[in-house]
Design a protein around this motif. Sequence first.
Motif, PDB file in Angstrom:
ATOM      1  N   ARG A  18      -1.363  11.894   0.776  1.00  0.00           N
ATOM      2  CA  ARG A  18      -1.131  10.795   1.715  1.00  0.00           C
ATOM      3  C   ARG A  18       0.354  10.641   2.019  1.00  0.00           C
ATOM      4  O   ARG A  18       0.744  10.449   3.168  1.00  0.00           O
ATOM      5  CB  ARG A  18      -1.662   9.484   1.144  1.00  0.00           C
ATOM      6  CG  ARG A  18      -3.090   9.254   1.416  1.00  0.00           C
ATOM      7  CD  ARG A  18      -3.464   7.778   1.204  1.00  0.00           C
ATOM      8  NE  ARG A  18      -4.893   7.705   1.129  1.00  0.00           N
ATOM      9  CZ  ARG A  18      -5.590   7.771  -0.002  1.00  0.00           C
ATOM     10  NH1 ARG A  18      -4.988   7.878  -1.147  1.00  0.00           N
ATOM     11  NH2 ARG A  18      -6.904   7.710   0.024  1.00  0.00           N
ATOM     12  N   ALA A  19       1.178  10.715   0.992  1.00  0.00           N
ATOM     13  CA  ALA A  19       2.627  10.590   1.177  1.00  0.00           C
ATOM     14  C   ALA A  19       3.155  11.734   2.036  1.00  0.00           C
ATOM     15  O   ALA A  19       3.978  11.529   2.934  1.00  0.00           O
ATOM     16  CB  ALA A  19       3.340  10.570  -0.172  1.00  0.00           C
ATOM     17  N   ARG A  20       2.677  12.941   1.789  1.00  0.00           N
ATOM     18  CA  ARG A  20       3.106  14.097   2.578  1.00  0.00           C
ATOM     19  C   ARG A  20       2.695  13.953   4.042  1.00  0.00           C
ATOM     20  O   ARG A  20       3.479  14.233   4.940  1.00  0.00           O
ATOM     21  CB  ARG A  20       2.516  15.387   1.976  1.00  0.00           C
ATOM     22  CG  ARG A  20       2.865  16.629   2.719  1.00  0.00           C
ATOM     23  CD  ARG A  20       4.341  16.976   2.557  1.00  0.00           C
ATOM     24  NE  ARG A  20       4.621  18.178   3.314  1.00  0.00           N
ATOM     25  CZ  ARG A  20       5.633  18.314   4.145  1.00  0.00           C
ATOM     26  NH1 ARG A  20       6.501  17.346   4.288  1.00  0.00           N
ATOM     27  NH2 ARG A  20       5.803  19.427   4.811  1.00  0.00           N
ATOM     28  N   HIS A  21       1.483  13.497   4.281  1.00  0.00           N
ATOM     29  CA  HIS A  21       1.029  13.285   5.650  1.00  0.00           C
ATOM     30  C   HIS A  21       1.865  12.206   6.344  1.00  0.00           C
ATOM     31  O   HIS A  21       2.188  12.326   7.529  1.00  0.00           O
ATOM     32  CB  HIS A  21      -0.454  12.919   5.686  1.00  0.00           C
ATOM     33  CG  HIS A  21      -1.366  14.075   5.457  1.00  0.00           C
ATOM     34  ND1 HIS A  21      -1.901  14.814   6.478  1.00  0.00           N
ATOM     35  CD2 HIS A  21      -1.816  14.644   4.322  1.00  0.00           C
ATOM     36  CE1 HIS A  21      -2.648  15.788   5.987  1.00  0.00           C
ATOM     37  NE2 HIS A  21      -2.612  15.704   4.667  1.00  0.00           N
ATOM     38  N   ALA A  22       2.194  11.146   5.628  1.00  0.00           N
ATOM     39  CA  ALA A  22       3.027  10.082   6.193  1.00  0.00           C
ATOM     40  C   ALA A  22       4.404  10.628   6.574  1.00  0.00           C
ATOM     41  O   ALA A  22       4.951  10.272   7.623  1.00  0.00           O
ATOM     42  CB  ALA A  22       3.169   8.928   5.198  1.00  0.00           C
TER      43      ALA A  22
END
Length: 109
Positions: A18-22
Amino acid sequence: MSKPKLKHINRRFTDAERARHAEIIAAAMKDIPPKAGVRPKPSPPGIPSTIRQAREARGLTWYALAKLARIPNQATIRDIEIGKDVKFSNLQAVADALGLSLELVEKVA
């Protein structure tokens, strides 16, 4: 000889994913910012705005809601939200997928 069908498996993202996608989305927005002042038109009052609010509250896209309602085309969801005429069966399927009910009431003269 036919190829075996692949099974699609849905899984939840990890916190790291999720952090990488953000990060990716933020970088894309920085590189190609959206046009200023361009916002989607509001839905007409009544059923269209109620459907849109319920969909957005659940974080669903048109595509995701169409899949939930078993409607083959996501444009049907868009048509409902902008107030176009759609089949009653499609409107009922969308309402059911969102946990809403449709009621017919008599006109007051």
